[in-house]
Design a protein around this motif. Structure first.
Motif, short mmCIF file in Angstrom:
data_model
loop_
_atom_site.label_atom_id
_atom_site.label_comp_id
_atom_site.label_asym_id
_atom_site.label_seq_id
_atom_site.Cartn_x
_atom_site.Cartn_y
_atom_site.Cartn_z
N ASN A 97 0.81 -1.22 0.00
CA ASN A 97 0.00 0.00 0.00
C ASN A 97 0.84 1.27 0.00
N ASP A 98 2.16 1.14 -0.12
CA ASP A 98 3.00 2.33 -0.26
C ASP A 98 2.82 2.93 -1.64
N LEU A 99 2.79 4.26 -1.69
CA LEU A 99 2.68 4.98 -2.95
C LEU A 99 4.06 5.10 -3.59
N PHE A 100 4.18 4.70 -4.85
CA PHE A 100 5.47 4.78 -5.54
C PHE A 100 5.85 6.23 -5.79
N GLY A 101 7.08 6.59 -5.40
CA GLY A 101 7.62 7.89 -5.75
C GLY A 101 7.29 9.03 -4.81
N ALA A 102 6.49 8.75 -3.79
CA ALA A 102 6.13 9.79 -2.81
C ALA A 102 5.78 9.11 -1.50
N LEU A 103 5.58 9.91 -0.47
CA LEU A 103 5.18 9.31 0.80
C LEU A 103 3.67 9.16 0.82
N ARG B 145 0.63 5.94 2.30
CA ARG B 145 0.31 4.55 2.66
C ARG B 145 -0.90 4.56 3.60
N ASP B 146 -1.30 3.36 4.00
CA ASP B 146 -2.39 3.25 4.97
C ASP B 146 -1.82 3.22 6.38
N PHE B 147 -2.61 3.80 7.30
CA PHE B 147 -2.24 3.82 8.71
C PHE B 147 -3.47 3.42 9.53
N VAL C 245 -1.45 10.82 2.08
CA VAL C 245 -0.52 11.03 0.96
C VAL C 245 0.11 12.41 1.09
N ALA C 246 1.42 12.48 0.91
CA ALA C 246 2.12 13.78 0.96
C ALA C 246 2.86 13.98 -0.35
N LEU C 247 2.17 14.56 -1.33
CA LEU C 247 2.78 14.82 -2.64
C LEU C 247 3.44 16.19 -2.69
N THR C 248 2.77 17.20 -2.15
CA THR C 248 3.27 18.57 -2.27
C THR C 248 3.95 19.02 -0.98
N LYS C 249 4.62 20.16 -1.09
CA LYS C 249 5.28 20.73 0.09
C LYS C 249 4.26 21.02 1.18
N GLU D 182 12.19 7.96 -0.81
CA GLU D 182 13.46 7.28 -0.58
C GLU D 182 13.69 6.98 0.90
N HIS D 183 13.24 7.88 1.75
CA HIS D 183 13.50 7.73 3.19
C HIS D 183 12.25 7.33 3.96
N ARG D 184 11.32 6.68 3.28
CA ARG D 184 10.07 6.30 3.93
C ARG D 184 10.27 5.33 5.08
N ASP D 185 11.33 4.52 5.04
CA ASP D 185 11.56 3.59 6.13
C ASP D 185 11.93 4.32 7.43
N ARG D 186 12.43 5.54 7.31
CA ARG D 186 12.70 6.34 8.49
C ARG D 186 11.47 7.13 8.92
N LEU D 187 10.67 7.53 7.95
CA LEU D 187 9.54 8.41 8.24
C LEU D 187 8.28 7.66 8.67
#
Length: 411
Positions: free
Chosen positions: A225-231, A233-235, A246-250, A286-291
């Motif tokens: 359920n992770d979104l490719f290329g951006a942060l 997913r389901d929580f 979903v966090a696409l924009t600033k 790229e850093h989703r495993d930390r976030l």
């Protein structure tokens, strides 16, 4: 419904999703759409989902606002009648939508013999004429291999939404109107072929996925359920509700961090990694495993109601997971206030929320959706108005079994 396409007459000889949805879009913008149906119904006439008393909700849904003439297409006289209707004269007529094969009595070449400026929009499976449906197109181009959790290994995961059927129907409606505009300027008709496979392949190309695989030499992996290329997913919340964030924009990202009170933790990660996570959605991916662990903990500490209050008035892009039943009960966008849906009585004798056009034109009067009249409901009208047949001629066609009138209510 709107009246923007008033004056256009589209004849439809089709079944299933893509071609009927093409003509449906046009009908909901005001075009007159006439279907010719087999007496007793075609291959999708009883398709699921069905009403408890039998009739197909599927057929009713895709054929709203259309007129139907029931013809015995197994006989040469019936096939000739269908051709006559598709090629009938009129400035806004001569527009035909079908998923019948390229060759045969509904070939563009045969139709053009009767009306040289006819526009034929032909929905196909593959461009070579071979059969395909949404599921087989998806399997052929790799979608099931990149869908689902990584734990599935090489087991394909089918998608329940017929996305290519729907996209093809929409694209075909656009192509039909483009060809009609060209005919107005040049006087020339033409055939437009729209294969599901071509819509799927070009869509992946437009989205950069063809380039991604071609250049890298590697398939995109499954990501659950992770979104490719951006942060994204389901929580899960503290009261065991699931939400998608979903966090696409600033702004999506900055407001999410602020609402969850994570500014200090995120600043520390940015300093450690030497990045600005607000500047690039790819960095958050790229850093989703930390976030993700930080987000999981913050969301699990809140109930859904608490999360709603935290996100209220912010730019956070999120929403709860609902079943369709829950979504309908919640109202918008399924509310029957006339914005998209109205309560409508259908030939199946069921009354239920019924959608009109998906587009909203604030300057135009929006009319309520018109239900299908039912199989063969307009047989005599079409024969008289479109073909100019007399009552006696129409009666002979009925007597010979070439045409039929309305099917019994609820059938």
């Amino acid at each position: 419904m709107y009246k923007l396409l008033s004056g256009l007459r589209i004849v439809e000889g089709a079944a299933f999703v893509a071609a009927p949805s093409c003509a449906l879009h046009c009908a909901q913008m005001g075009a007159e759409v006439i279907r010719f149906d087999m007496i007793g119904g075609g291959p999708d006439y009883h398709r699921w989902p069905r009403s408890p008393n039998g009739p197909s909700f599927y057929w009713e849904g895709l054929n709203k606002g259309k007129k139907s003439i029931a013809i015995d297409l197994s006989r040469s006289e019936g096939r000739e009648l269908a051709v006559s209707i598709a090629t009938a004269p009129g400035e806004g007529a001569g527009l035909f939508v079908t998923n019948y094969p390229v060759s045969g009595f509904l070939s563009h070449e045969n139709l053009a013999k009767h009306r040289s400026d006819i526009i034929t929009v032909r929905i196909m499976g593959w461009a070579d004429g071979s059969s395909a449906v949404d599921y087989t197109v998806n399997s052929a181009i790799g979608i099931p291999s990149m869908t689902g959790p990584e734990s599935m290994g090489d087991v394909p995961v089918n998608h329940v939404l017929p996305a290519w059927d729907l996209a093809t129907g929409t694209y075909a409606a656009f192509a039909l109107l483009a060809a009609e505009r060209n005919r107005r300027m040049t006087g020339k008709g033409e055939e437009v072929r729209v294969p599901l496979g071509d819509v799927a392949a070009t869509s992946l190309g437009h989205l950069g996925q063809v380039a991604e695989v071609f250049v890298s030499g590697e398939d995109r992996p499954r990501m659950g359920n992770d979104l490719f290329g951006a942060l994204g997913r389901d929580f899960r919340t503290r009261d065991n509700r699931r939400v998608m964030i979903v966090a696409l924009t600033k702004r999506h990202w900055s407001d999410l961090v602020k609402a969850l009170g994570l500014r200090e933790e995120i600043t520390a990660i940015e300093a450690e990694l030497g990045v600005d996570l607000a500047s690039d959605e790819g960095l958050r991916f790229e850093h989703r495993d930390r976030l993700n662990p930080l987000l999981i903990a913050a969301i699990e500490a809140r109930t859904l109601a608490e999360l709603e209050r935290a996100f209220e008035g912010t730019g956070v892009c999120w929403g709860p997971y609902n079943t369709l039943k829950e979504a309908i009960a919640a109202g918008e966008p399924f509310g029957t206030d006339g914005r998209l849906f109205d309560m409508v009585e259908h030939p199946s004798r069921n009354r239920y929320p019924t959608p009109g056009a998906a587009a909203t034109l604030p300057s135009q009067t929006r009319l309520p959706p018109v239900p299908s009249g039912g199989l063969g409901a307009n047989t005599d009208e079409v024969l008289a108005v479109v073909l100019g047949l007399s009552a006696a001629e129409i009666g002979k066609l009925h007597d010979a079994g070439i045409v039929a009138g309305p099917a019994p209510a609820g059938a």
